[in-house]
Each structure stands twice: as structure tokens, then as C-alpha cells.
Design a protein around this motif. Structure first.
Motif, PDB file in Angstrom:
ATOM      1  N   ILE A 194     111.768 -20.888  24.761  1.00  0.00           N
ATOM      2  CA  ILE A 194     113.157 -21.402  24.076  1.00  0.00           C
ATOM      3  C   ILE A 194     114.029 -20.092  23.712  1.00  0.00           C
ATOM      4  N   LEU A 195     113.387 -19.286  22.973  1.00  0.00           N
ATOM      5  CA  LEU A 195     113.843 -18.065  22.442  1.00  0.00           C
ATOM      6  C   LEU A 195     114.413 -17.061  23.491  1.00  0.00           C
ATOM      7  N   LEU A 196     113.407 -16.892  24.578  1.00  0.00           N
ATOM      8  CA  LEU A 196     113.505 -16.070  25.873  1.00  0.00           C
ATOM      9  C   LEU A 196     115.123 -16.469  26.633  1.00  0.00           C
ATOM     10  N   PHE A 197     115.230 -18.022  26.577  1.00  0.00           N
ATOM     11  CA  PHE A 197     116.231 -18.784  27.122  1.00  0.00           C
ATOM     12  C   PHE A 197     117.582 -18.373  26.329  1.00  0.00           C
ATOM     13  N   TYR A 198     117.363 -18.255  25.031  1.00  0.00           N
ATOM     14  CA  TYR A 198     118.473 -17.887  24.110  1.00  0.00           C
ATOM     15  C   TYR A 198     118.837 -16.541  24.359  1.00  0.00           C
ATOM     16  N   GLU A 199     117.960 -15.662  24.457  1.00  0.00           N
ATOM     17  CA  GLU A 199     118.045 -14.064  24.621  1.00  0.00           C
ATOM     18  C   GLU A 199     118.702 -14.035  25.826  1.00  0.00           C
ATOM     19  N   THR A 200     118.484 -14.584  26.820  1.00  0.00           N
ATOM     20  CA  THR A 200     119.027 -14.432  28.144  1.00  0.00           C
ATOM     21  C   THR A 200     120.550 -14.926  28.340  1.00  0.00           C
ATOM     22  N   ILE A 201     120.737 -16.245  27.678  1.00  0.00           N
ATOM     23  CA  ILE A 201     122.068 -16.880  28.120  1.00  0.00           C
ATOM     24  C   ILE A 201     122.751 -16.909  26.896  1.00  0.00           C
ATOM     25  N   TYR A 202     122.442 -16.995  25.677  1.00  0.00           N
ATOM     26  CA  TYR A 202     122.898 -16.921  24.590  1.00  0.00           C
ATOM     27  C   TYR A 202     123.738 -18.431  24.542  1.00  0.00           C
ATOM     28  N   ALA A 203     123.352 -19.266  24.516  1.00  0.00           N
ATOM     29  CA  ALA A 203     123.756 -20.444  24.611  1.00  0.00           C
ATOM     30  C   ALA A 203     124.432 -21.218  23.249  1.00  0.00           C
ATOM     31  N   SER A 204     123.569 -21.148  22.215  1.00  0.00           N
ATOM     32  CA  SER A 204     124.073 -21.650  20.792  1.00  0.00           C
ATOM     33  C   SER A 204     123.347 -21.064  19.668  1.00  0.00           C
ATOM     34  N   PRO A 205     123.722 -20.567  18.768  1.00  0.00           N
ATOM     35  CA  PRO A 205     122.834 -20.475  17.503  1.00  0.00           C
ATOM     36  C   PRO A 205     121.723 -21.268  17.193  1.00  0.00           C
ATOM     37  N   ASP A 206     122.045 -22.469  17.598  1.00  0.00           N
ATOM     38  CA  ASP A 206     121.091 -23.649  17.217  1.00  0.00           C
ATOM     39  C   ASP A 206     119.816 -23.506  18.050  1.00  0.00           C
ATOM     40  N   LEU A 207     119.864 -23.122  19.252  1.00  0.00           N
ATOM     41  CA  LEU A 207     118.648 -23.016  20.044  1.00  0.00           C
ATOM     42  C   LEU A 207     117.777 -21.776  19.350  1.00  0.00           C
ATOM     43  N   TYR A 208     118.279 -20.709  18.929  1.00  0.00           N
ATOM     44  CA  TYR A 208     117.548 -19.623  18.331  1.00  0.00           C
ATOM     45  C   TYR A 208     116.881 -20.325  17.085  1.00  0.00           C
ATOM     46  N   TYR A 209     117.429 -21.116  16.199  1.00  0.00           N
ATOM     47  CA  TYR A 209     116.842 -21.718  15.158  1.00  0.00           C
ATOM     48  C   TYR A 209     115.552 -22.719  15.382  1.00  0.00           C
ATOM     49  N   ILE A 210     116.018 -23.311  16.516  1.00  0.00           N
ATOM     50  CA  ILE A 210     115.107 -24.315  16.920  1.00  0.00           C
ATOM     51  C   ILE A 210     113.590 -23.584  17.559  1.00  0.00           C
ATOM     52  N   GLY A 211     113.867 -22.564  18.229  1.00  0.00           N
ATOM     53  CA  GLY A 211     112.867 -21.762  18.610  1.00  0.00           C
ATOM     54  C   GLY A 211     111.950 -21.009  17.574  1.00  0.00           C
ATOM     55  N   LEU A 212     112.962 -20.501  16.533  1.00  0.00           N
ATOM     56  CA  LEU A 212     111.885 -20.026  15.258  1.00  0.00           C
ATOM     57  C   LEU A 212     111.114 -20.934  14.602  1.00  0.00           C
ATOM     58  N   LYS A 213     111.771 -22.059  14.430  1.00  0.00           N
ATOM     59  CA  LYS A 213     110.992 -23.220  13.623  1.00  0.00           C
ATOM     60  C   LYS A 213     109.828 -23.640  14.471  1.00  0.00           C
ATOM     61  N   MET A 214     110.069 -23.971  15.848  1.00  0.00           N
ATOM     62  CA  MET A 214     108.724 -24.128  16.809  1.00  0.00           C
ATOM     63  C   MET A 214     107.691 -23.345  16.504  1.00  0.00           C
ATOM     64  N   ILE A 215     108.022 -21.809  16.377  1.00  0.00           N
ATOM     65  CA  ILE A 215     106.837 -20.884  16.363  1.00  0.00           C
ATOM     66  C   ILE A 215     106.358 -21.085  15.157  1.00  0.00           C
ATOM     67  N   GLU A 216     107.122 -21.051  13.949  1.00  0.00           N
ATOM     68  CA  GLU A 216     106.696 -21.293  12.669  1.00  0.00           C
ATOM     69  C   GLU A 216     105.804 -22.576  12.699  1.00  0.00           C
ATOM     70  N   THR A 217     106.103 -23.797  13.295  1.00  0.00           N
ATOM     71  CA  THR A 217     105.272 -24.955  13.050  1.00  0.00           C
ATOM     72  C   THR A 217     103.905 -24.787  13.960  1.00  0.00           C
ATOM     73  N   GLY A 218     104.011 -24.021  15.133  1.00  0.00           N
ATOM     74  CA  GLY A 218     102.848 -23.672  16.021  1.00  0.00           C
ATOM     75  C   GLY A 218     101.870 -22.886  15.083  1.00  0.00           C
ATOM     76  N   LEU A 219     102.498 -21.821  14.589  1.00  0.00           N
ATOM     77  CA  LEU A 219     101.550 -21.071  13.518  1.00  0.00           C
ATOM     78  C   LEU A 219     101.038 -21.745  12.567  1.00  0.00           C
TER      79      LEU A 219
END
Length: 83
Positions: free
Chosen positions: A37-62
Motif C-alpha cells: 500500500i505504501l509503495l502504491f502511495y509512493e508511485t501514484i500519490y493517490a491520497s494522503p489517507d492511503l499513506y496513513y492507512i499503510g503506516l497504521k497497518m505496519i504499526e498493527t503488524g509489528l
């Protein structure tokens, strides 16, 4: 200290090791999806919400990884004391 940690993991019950193994695999898969998801955000830059979703998912996984390890060790210690 490293020997102590390795001894703790080697003395775990087989069922608890199996649960921890599957839990860690699930958590790593969860982090992998978040990285995509973060890679998709980095390449396309769809919306900032995608960035925060990716960060929260990594935080949850860890968080899941640490919980599976800590709870697996705790359950093993408790079950050995009950016998």
C-alpha cells in the motif's frame, strides 16, 4: 543473554510454537500488504489517507508480532507452572 533467549524459545511447547509460527506468518503477511500500500502511495500519490492507512497497518503488524511472541512465552510459563 542471547543464549537465554534461545533457550526460552527452544523449551516452548510444540503447540505454542505452532501457534506462534502461524501468528508470525500472518503478521508478516499483514506488514507485506501494508508495504505494498505504501509503495502504491509512493508511485501514484493517490491520497494522503492511503499513506496513513499503510503506516497504521505496519504499526498493527509489528504490534501483532510482539504480542504473539510475548503472549506465547507467557502462556508457556503459566502452563508449565500449573503442572
Amino acid at each position: 543473554m542471547f543464549k537465554n533467549i534461545m533457550n526460552i524459545f527452544s523449551e516452548l511447547d510444540v503447540k505454542i510454537k505452532k501457534i506462534m509460527k502461524y501468528g508470525l506468518k500472518f503478521s508478516m503477511f499483514f506488514c507485506f500488504i501494508a508495504a505494498l500500500i505504501l509503495l502504491f502511495y509512493e508511485t501514484i500519490y493517490a491520497s494522503p489517507d492511503l499513506y496513513y492507512i499503510g503506516l497504521k497497518m505496519i504499526e498493527t503488524g509489528l504490534f501483532f508480532i510482539t504480542e504473539f511472541i510475548i503472549c506465547g512465552i507467557a502462556v508457556d510459563k503459566i502452563s508449565k507452572q500449573m503442572i
